[in-house]
Design a protein around this motif. Structure first.
Motif, short mmCIF file in Angstrom:
data_model
loop_
_atom_site.label_atom_id
_atom_site.label_comp_id
_atom_site.label_asym_id
_atom_site.label_seq_id
_atom_site.Cartn_x
_atom_site.Cartn_y
_atom_site.Cartn_z
N GLN A 1 47.44 37.61 45.52
CA GLN A 1 46.36 37.26 44.61
C GLN A 1 45.05 37.80 45.15
OE1 GLN A 1 44.88 36.72 41.53
NE2 GLN A 1 46.64 35.30 41.42
N VAL A 2 44.17 38.18 44.22
CA VAL A 2 42.88 38.73 44.56
C VAL A 2 41.80 37.92 43.87
CG1 VAL A 2 41.34 40.72 44.34
CG2 VAL A 2 43.75 41.05 44.95
N ALA A 24 35.92 41.77 46.93
CA ALA A 24 37.31 41.39 46.69
C ALA A 24 37.90 40.79 47.96
CB ALA A 24 38.14 42.58 46.25
N SER A 25 38.66 39.74 47.78
CA SER A 25 39.32 39.11 48.90
C SER A 25 40.71 38.63 48.48
CB SER A 25 38.51 37.94 49.45
OG SER A 25 38.36 36.92 48.47
N GLY A 26 41.56 38.42 49.44
CA GLY A 26 42.91 37.98 49.17
C GLY A 26 43.91 38.72 50.01
N ASN A 76 35.99 45.92 51.15
CA ASN A 76 36.52 45.81 49.79
C ASN A 76 35.44 45.34 48.82
OD1 ASN A 76 39.18 46.79 49.96
ND2 ASN A 76 39.88 44.87 50.87
N PRO A 99 44.68 47.54 42.45
CA PRO A 99 45.50 47.88 43.61
C PRO A 99 46.39 49.08 43.29
CG PRO A 99 45.63 45.53 43.07
CD PRO A 99 44.99 46.22 41.90
#
Length: 117
Positions: A1-2, A24-26, A76, A99
């Motif tokens: 998940q992002v 963006a993180s995850g 990111n 992605p």
């Protein structure tokens, strides 16, 4: 998940500038495309600017020469520097990241940009 965290929107006068950021993180740490879209009332969503992993850039004709997209791959994070803003730039701006192998990508919540005197 992002998850995407956008910031930088707001109210600005014509001719002014804003800088949008999207982090963006995850579990995904690399993205093929990072982009900004916008949607104004009564209009379809349009791509504003996109940047690929290798640095290839795409801009909508309406923003060429005024907007600059950039990305910080280790973080990111994608940025949109908006200069010489016009009232017609008023819209909700959305961050989108794709992605590798997932063209649908992920969307931010949107941030309002209003250009008005």
């Amino acid at each position: 998940q992002v998850q995407l965290v956008e910031s930088g929107g707001g109210l600005v006068q014509p001719g002014g500038s804003l800088r949008l950021s999207c982090a963006a993180s995850g579990s995904i740490f690399s993205f093929y495309v990072m982009a900004w879209y916008r949607q104004a009332p009564g209009k379809q969503r349009e791509m504003v600017a996109a940047i690929r992993s290798g640095g290839n850039l795409n801009y909508a004709d309406s923003v060429k020469g005024r907007f600059t997209i950039s990305r910080d791959n280790p973080k990111n994070t994608v940025y949109l520097q908006m200069n010489s803003l016009k009232p017609e730039d008023t819209a909700v701006y959305y961050c989108n990241v794709q992605p590798y192998g997932d063209p649908a990508g992920f969307w931010g919540q949107g941030t309002q940009v209003t250009v008005s005197s």
